[in-house]
Scaffold this motif. Structure first.
Motif, PDB file in Angstrom:
ATOM      1  N   GLN A 169      20.565  -1.722  13.090  1.00  0.00           N
ATOM      2  CA  GLN A 169      21.067  -0.495  13.701  1.00  0.00           C
ATOM      3  C   GLN A 169      20.340   0.745  13.217  1.00  0.00           C
ATOM      4  OE1 GLN A 169      25.297  -0.127  13.170  1.00  0.00           O
ATOM      5  NE2 GLN A 169      25.780  -1.879  14.487  1.00  0.00           N
ATOM      6  N   THR A 170      20.059   0.811  11.919  1.00  0.00           N
ATOM      7  CA  THR A 170      19.467   2.016  11.354  1.00  0.00           C
ATOM      8  C   THR A 170      17.970   2.034  11.561  1.00  0.00           C
ATOM      9  OG1 THR A 170      19.270   0.937   9.198  1.00  0.00           O
ATOM     10  CG2 THR A 170      21.272   2.217   9.626  1.00  0.00           C
ATOM     11  N   SER A 171      17.427   3.205  11.385  1.00  0.00           N
ATOM     12  CA  SER A 171      15.980   3.369  11.509  1.00  0.00           C
ATOM     13  C   SER A 171      15.295   2.743  10.314  1.00  0.00           C
ATOM     14  CB  SER A 171      15.627   4.861  11.590  1.00  0.00           C
ATOM     15  OG  SER A 171      14.244   5.061  11.503  1.00  0.00           O
ATOM     16  N   THR A 172      14.071   2.313  10.509  1.00  0.00           N
ATOM     17  CA  THR A 172      13.288   1.741   9.403  1.00  0.00           C
ATOM     18  C   THR A 172      12.748   2.811   8.463  1.00  0.00           C
ATOM     19  OG1 THR A 172      11.308   1.792  10.787  1.00  0.00           O
ATOM     20  CG2 THR A 172      12.587  -0.248  10.768  1.00  0.00           C
ATOM     21  N   ASP A 173      13.012   4.083   8.813  1.00  0.00           N
ATOM     22  CA  ASP A 173      12.524   5.174   7.970  1.00  0.00           C
ATOM     23  C   ASP A 173      13.505   5.416   6.833  1.00  0.00           C
ATOM     24  OD1 ASP A 173      11.249   7.310   6.912  1.00  0.00           O
ATOM     25  OD2 ASP A 173      11.563   8.647   8.614  1.00  0.00           O
ATOM     26  N   GLN A 174      13.355   4.723   5.741  1.00  0.00           N
ATOM     27  CA  GLN A 174      14.207   4.876   4.566  1.00  0.00           C
ATOM     28  C   GLN A 174      13.471   5.768   3.567  1.00  0.00           C
ATOM     29  OE1 GLN A 174      17.298   3.763   4.084  1.00  0.00           O
ATOM     30  NE2 GLN A 174      17.451   2.722   6.048  1.00  0.00           N
ATOM     31  N   ARG A 175      13.753   7.063   3.618  1.00  0.00           N
ATOM     32  CA  ARG A 175      12.971   8.005   2.826  1.00  0.00           C
ATOM     33  C   ARG A 175      13.263   7.878   1.341  1.00  0.00           C
ATOM     34  NH1 ARG A 175      10.811  11.258   6.692  1.00  0.00           N
ATOM     35  NH2 ARG A 175      11.946  11.399   8.636  1.00  0.00           N
ATOM     36  N   LEU A 176      14.543   7.711   0.993  1.00  0.00           N
ATOM     37  CA  LEU A 176      14.906   7.687  -0.417  1.00  0.00           C
ATOM     38  C   LEU A 176      14.514   6.384  -1.086  1.00  0.00           C
ATOM     39  CD1 LEU A 176      18.438   9.358  -0.312  1.00  0.00           C
ATOM     40  CD2 LEU A 176      16.245  10.414  -0.815  1.00  0.00           C
ATOM     41  N   PHE A 177      14.633   5.280  -0.349  1.00  0.00           N
ATOM     42  CA  PHE A 177      14.419   3.968  -0.948  1.00  0.00           C
ATOM     43  C   PHE A 177      13.164   3.289  -0.400  1.00  0.00           C
ATOM     44  CE2 PHE A 177      18.940   4.906  -0.372  1.00  0.00           C
ATOM     45  CZ  PHE A 177      19.338   4.986  -1.686  1.00  0.00           C
ATOM     46  N   GLY A 178      12.330   4.039   0.306  1.00  0.00           N
ATOM     47  CA  GLY A 178      11.154   3.423   0.914  1.00  0.00           C
ATOM     48  C   GLY A 178      10.176   2.872  -0.094  1.00  0.00           C
ATOM     49  N   LEU A 179       9.963   3.587  -1.218  1.00  0.00           N
ATOM     50  CA  LEU A 179       8.986   3.138  -2.202  1.00  0.00           C
ATOM     51  C   LEU A 179       9.431   1.843  -2.872  1.00  0.00           C
ATOM     52  CD1 LEU A 179       6.340   3.906  -3.644  1.00  0.00           C
ATOM     53  CD2 LEU A 179       7.735   5.037  -5.383  1.00  0.00           C
ATOM     54  N   VAL A 180      10.725   1.792  -3.283  1.00  0.00           N
ATOM     55  CA  VAL A 180      11.231   0.576  -3.923  1.00  0.00           C
ATOM     56  C   VAL A 180      11.274  -0.573  -2.923  1.00  0.00           C
ATOM     57  CG1 VAL A 180      13.136  -0.395  -5.247  1.00  0.00           C
ATOM     58  CG2 VAL A 180      12.610   2.025  -5.455  1.00  0.00           C
ATOM     59  N   ILE A 222      18.312 -11.272  -4.595  1.00  0.00           N
ATOM     60  CA  ILE A 222      18.194 -11.417  -6.049  1.00  0.00           C
ATOM     61  C   ILE A 222      16.925 -10.756  -6.577  1.00  0.00           C
ATOM     62  CG2 ILE A 222      19.584 -13.521  -6.103  1.00  0.00           C
ATOM     63  CD1 ILE A 222      17.007 -15.122  -6.245  1.00  0.00           C
ATOM     64  N   PHE A 223      15.913 -10.610  -5.740  1.00  0.00           N
ATOM     65  CA  PHE A 223      14.689  -9.919  -6.128  1.00  0.00           C
ATOM     66  C   PHE A 223      14.646  -8.528  -5.500  1.00  0.00           C
ATOM     67  CE2 PHE A 223      12.174 -14.146  -6.700  1.00  0.00           C
ATOM     68  CZ  PHE A 223      12.893 -14.387  -7.865  1.00  0.00           C
ATOM     69  N   ALA A 224      15.807  -7.891  -5.342  1.00  0.00           N
ATOM     70  CA  ALA A 224      15.872  -6.605  -4.649  1.00  0.00           C
ATOM     71  C   ALA A 224      15.072  -5.521  -5.361  1.00  0.00           C
ATOM     72  CB  ALA A 224      17.331  -6.171  -4.489  1.00  0.00           C
ATOM     73  N   LEU A 225      15.070  -5.546  -6.679  1.00  0.00           N
ATOM     74  CA  LEU A 225      14.349  -4.522  -7.440  1.00  0.00           C
ATOM     75  C   LEU A 225      12.862  -4.815  -7.530  1.00  0.00           C
ATOM     76  CD1 LEU A 225      16.880  -3.983 -10.352  1.00  0.00           C
ATOM     77  CD2 LEU A 225      16.699  -2.730  -8.197  1.00  0.00           C
ATOM     78  N   GLY A 226      12.476  -6.058  -7.257  1.00  0.00           N
ATOM     79  CA  GLY A 226      11.066  -6.419  -7.260  1.00  0.00           C
ATOM     80  C   GLY A 226      10.415  -6.247  -8.619  1.00  0.00           C
ATOM     81  N   ILE A 227       9.157  -5.865  -8.582  1.00  0.00           N
ATOM     82  CA  ILE A 227       8.365  -5.719  -9.800  1.00  0.00           C
ATOM     83  C   ILE A 227       8.322  -4.272 -10.275  1.00  0.00           C
ATOM     84  CG2 ILE A 227       6.126  -5.234  -8.714  1.00  0.00           C
ATOM     85  CD1 ILE A 227       6.858  -7.691 -11.639  1.00  0.00           C
ATOM     86  N   LEU A 228       8.988  -3.361  -9.536  1.00  0.00           N
ATOM     87  CA  LEU A 228       8.903  -1.941  -9.863  1.00  0.00           C
ATOM     88  C   LEU A 228       9.447  -1.601 -11.247  1.00  0.00           C
ATOM     89  CD1 LEU A 228       7.906   0.717  -8.742  1.00  0.00           C
ATOM     90  CD2 LEU A 228      10.168   1.113  -7.768  1.00  0.00           C
ATOM     91  N   PRO A 229      10.576  -2.190 -11.738  1.00  0.00           N
ATOM     92  CA  PRO A 229      10.999  -1.870 -13.114  1.00  0.00           C
ATOM     93  C   PRO A 229       9.938  -2.204 -14.156  1.00  0.00           C
ATOM     94  CG  PRO A 229      12.795  -2.916 -11.914  1.00  0.00           C
ATOM     95  CD  PRO A 229      11.583  -3.013 -11.047  1.00  0.00           C
ATOM     96  N   TYR A 230       9.256  -3.333 -13.994  1.00  0.00           N
ATOM     97  CA  TYR A 230       8.210  -3.701 -14.946  1.00  0.00           C
ATOM     98  C   TYR A 230       7.027  -2.735 -14.858  1.00  0.00           C
ATOM     99  CZ  TYR A 230       4.772  -6.517 -17.450  1.00  0.00           C
ATOM    100  OH  TYR A 230       3.816  -6.941 -18.343  1.00  0.00           O
ATOM    101  N   THR A 231       6.668  -2.346 -13.636  1.00  0.00           N
ATOM    102  CA  THR A 231       5.577  -1.390 -13.464  1.00  0.00           C
ATOM    103  C   THR A 231       5.926  -0.049 -14.088  1.00  0.00           C
ATOM    104  OG1 THR A 231       5.017  -2.478 -11.367  1.00  0.00           O
ATOM    105  CG2 THR A 231       4.061  -0.313 -11.781  1.00  0.00           C
ATOM    106  N   THR A 232       7.157   0.409 -13.856  1.00  0.00           N
ATOM    107  CA  THR A 232       7.595   1.677 -14.443  1.00  0.00           C
ATOM    108  C   THR A 232       7.609   1.603 -15.967  1.00  0.00           C
ATOM    109  OG1 THR A 232       8.992   2.027 -12.497  1.00  0.00           O
ATOM    110  CG2 THR A 232       9.403   3.410 -14.409  1.00  0.00           C
ATOM    111  N   ALA A 233       8.102   0.487 -16.515  1.00  0.00           N
ATOM    112  CA  ALA A 233       8.129   0.324 -17.967  1.00  0.00           C
ATOM    113  C   ALA A 233       6.716   0.316 -18.548  1.00  0.00           C
ATOM    114  CB  ALA A 233       8.858  -0.971 -18.332  1.00  0.00           C
TER     115      ALA A 233
END
Length: 437
Positions: free
Chosen positions: A50-61, A74-85
């Motif tokens: 229903q919603t647009s694919t334009d997710q501005r706040l969460f697009g990067l994650v 279960i892999f919703a956060l992906g590898i981004l926490p490790y990259t940020t750390a």
């Protein structure tokens, strides 16, 4: 590139590594489609449709998770926490003397820093997982969906803790899979998983552009996007390989009856010394005002201004702020990762000098001057690449998750080039071993 992969599959050792890497990638992609307990999967799919694919706040994650964030898997956060750390530890290494001392200890110190990175990854995963669960429960994850409040039907404390623990464990598994690829596969595991996450969302984004197009049933728009993508890939490859080579001459020294030194080499200074890190930092910081405004109560003028300014990627203030922050972080990253004084000291200690430049302080000043001059075009290049989604949004009506956006194309090309280099180096090593045998 394809020739390198073909030769790699003909080599038994490299073939095993490539197949192992492909197996880990399959496991990772399966995990991005397994929903976590406590989530109504049907409501999630209905909201995504229903919603647009334009997710501005969460697009990067969502981009770095291969679309798993919006599906709350279960892999919703992906590898981004490790990259940020990893980025945080890299920055703290310059600030905290203990970390700097560990870095200079070689392999032992690096192993200790890696252990700290894992601990910080788990902490960031708990923090981001809690934020994602709170966002999903409030309905803010899908703001235009009628059933957004039903995504998490059970709002008990036990269910919330279970969801956070599951996503944190998923992040730990993704980190482990990346390290397995690094140890037993081909290339850097974290970069490979990030590469796969971005590439996996590209076909759907391209097809969405075709569906939204009006010329020749959208095929002309699709062809134009592909041509622009090829031009951008050529530009990124050209800049990523561009270097300023500073010649260094080592004086000849006699120790006993042996002669040492007398060789010539060069210091390679890349035009894009910072890589994709300034773009990631600038994107993350720009999402904070919109995120705070979304969760703040009331209808204040500040909330309306933040929503209007930083939630619209084509707003002039957003574009100007984004560009300035990319340039700032590009210089900041280069400053903390390359120390001209240390390089000049090491050169002087081993009898090296730049032709025409005195050793010591003049050498450090020359390196600093040269580095600043080549960082400017590199920073402007990053700003141009990062604004590609805005240009695409204005010309083709594409979403902010443009398939060949700034962050995406920098990671895709960078990881691709690095993986091909590693394959070619291992092939060359096998050729030398065969020659010696």
């Amino acid at each position: 590139m394809f020739v390198a992969f073909a030769h790699a599959f003909k080599t038994p050792d490299l073939r095993r590594k490539l197949l192992f890497t492909l197996g880990i990638i399959v496991v990772y992609r399966i995990g991005t489609h397994v929903p976590i307990p406590g989530v109504d999967y049907r409501a999630v799919q209905q909201c995504i449709d229903q919603t647009s694919t334009d997710q501005r706040l969460f697009g990067l994650v969502n981009l770095f998770s291969g679309g798993a964030l919006l599906q709350i898997t279960i892999f919703a956060l992906g590898i981004l926490p490790y990259t940020t750390a990893s980025i945080i530890l890299q920055l703290l290494t310059v600030v905290i003397p203990r970390l700097e001392a560990l870095k200079k200890k070689g392999q032992t110190g690096t192993a200790k820093i890696t252990q700290y990175t894992r601990y910080l990854t788990v902490a960031l995963a708990v923090l981001q997982g809690t934020g994602l669960v709170a966002t999903a429960r409030s309905g803010a994850l899908f703001p235009n969906c009628a059933v957004a409040g039903q995504v998490v039907p059970n709002r008990s404390v036990f269910t919330t803790i279970t969801m956070v623990i599951t996503m944190t464990a998923g992040t730990a598994v993704v980190m482990w899979l990346g390290e397995l690829i690094t140890d037993r596969g081909i290339g850097n595991g974290v970069s490979i998983l990030m590469f796969i996450s971005i590439v996996s969302t590209t076909p759907a984004a391209l097809w969405a552009i075709k569906e939204q197009g009006s010329l020749a049933d959208g095929w002309i728009e699709l062809g134009g996007v592909i041509l622009v993508a090829l031009a951008l890939v050529g530009l990124v490859v050209f800049v990523e390989q561009a270097q300023r080579r500073i010649p260094v001459q080592y004086a000849r020294r006699m120790i006993g009856r042996r002669s040492y030194g007398g060789t010539s080499m060069y210091i390679p200074l890349k035009v894009d010394q910072a890589g994709v890190i300034p773009v990631i930092f600038a994107s993350s910081l720009l999402s904070i005002p919109s995120l705070v405004a979304q969760f703040s109560s009331g209808d204040s003028e500040w909330k309306a201004w933040a929503t209007r300014t930083f939630a619209q990627s084509d707003h002039p203030t957003y574009i100007a702020t984004y560009s300035v922050r990319i340039v700032f972080f590009a210089f900041f990253h280069v400053t903390i990762t390359f120390d001209p004084d240390e390089v000049a000291t090491n050169m002087k200690q081993y009898g090296g000098f730049i032709p025409g430049i005195r050793a010591g302080r003049p050498t450090a000043d020359y390196l600093r001057y040269t580095l600043n001059r080549i960082t400017w075009p590199g920073a402007l290049y990053l700003g141009f690449i990062a604004l590609i989604p805005t240009i695409a949004l204005a010309t083709t009506g594409a979403s902010q998750n443009f398939p060949f956006g700034g962050t995406s194309i920098l990671i895709i090309v960078g990881v691709g080039l690095e993986t091909v280099r590693q394959i070619e180096s291992q092939l060359q090593q096998h050729h030398y071993e065969g020659f010696l045998c």
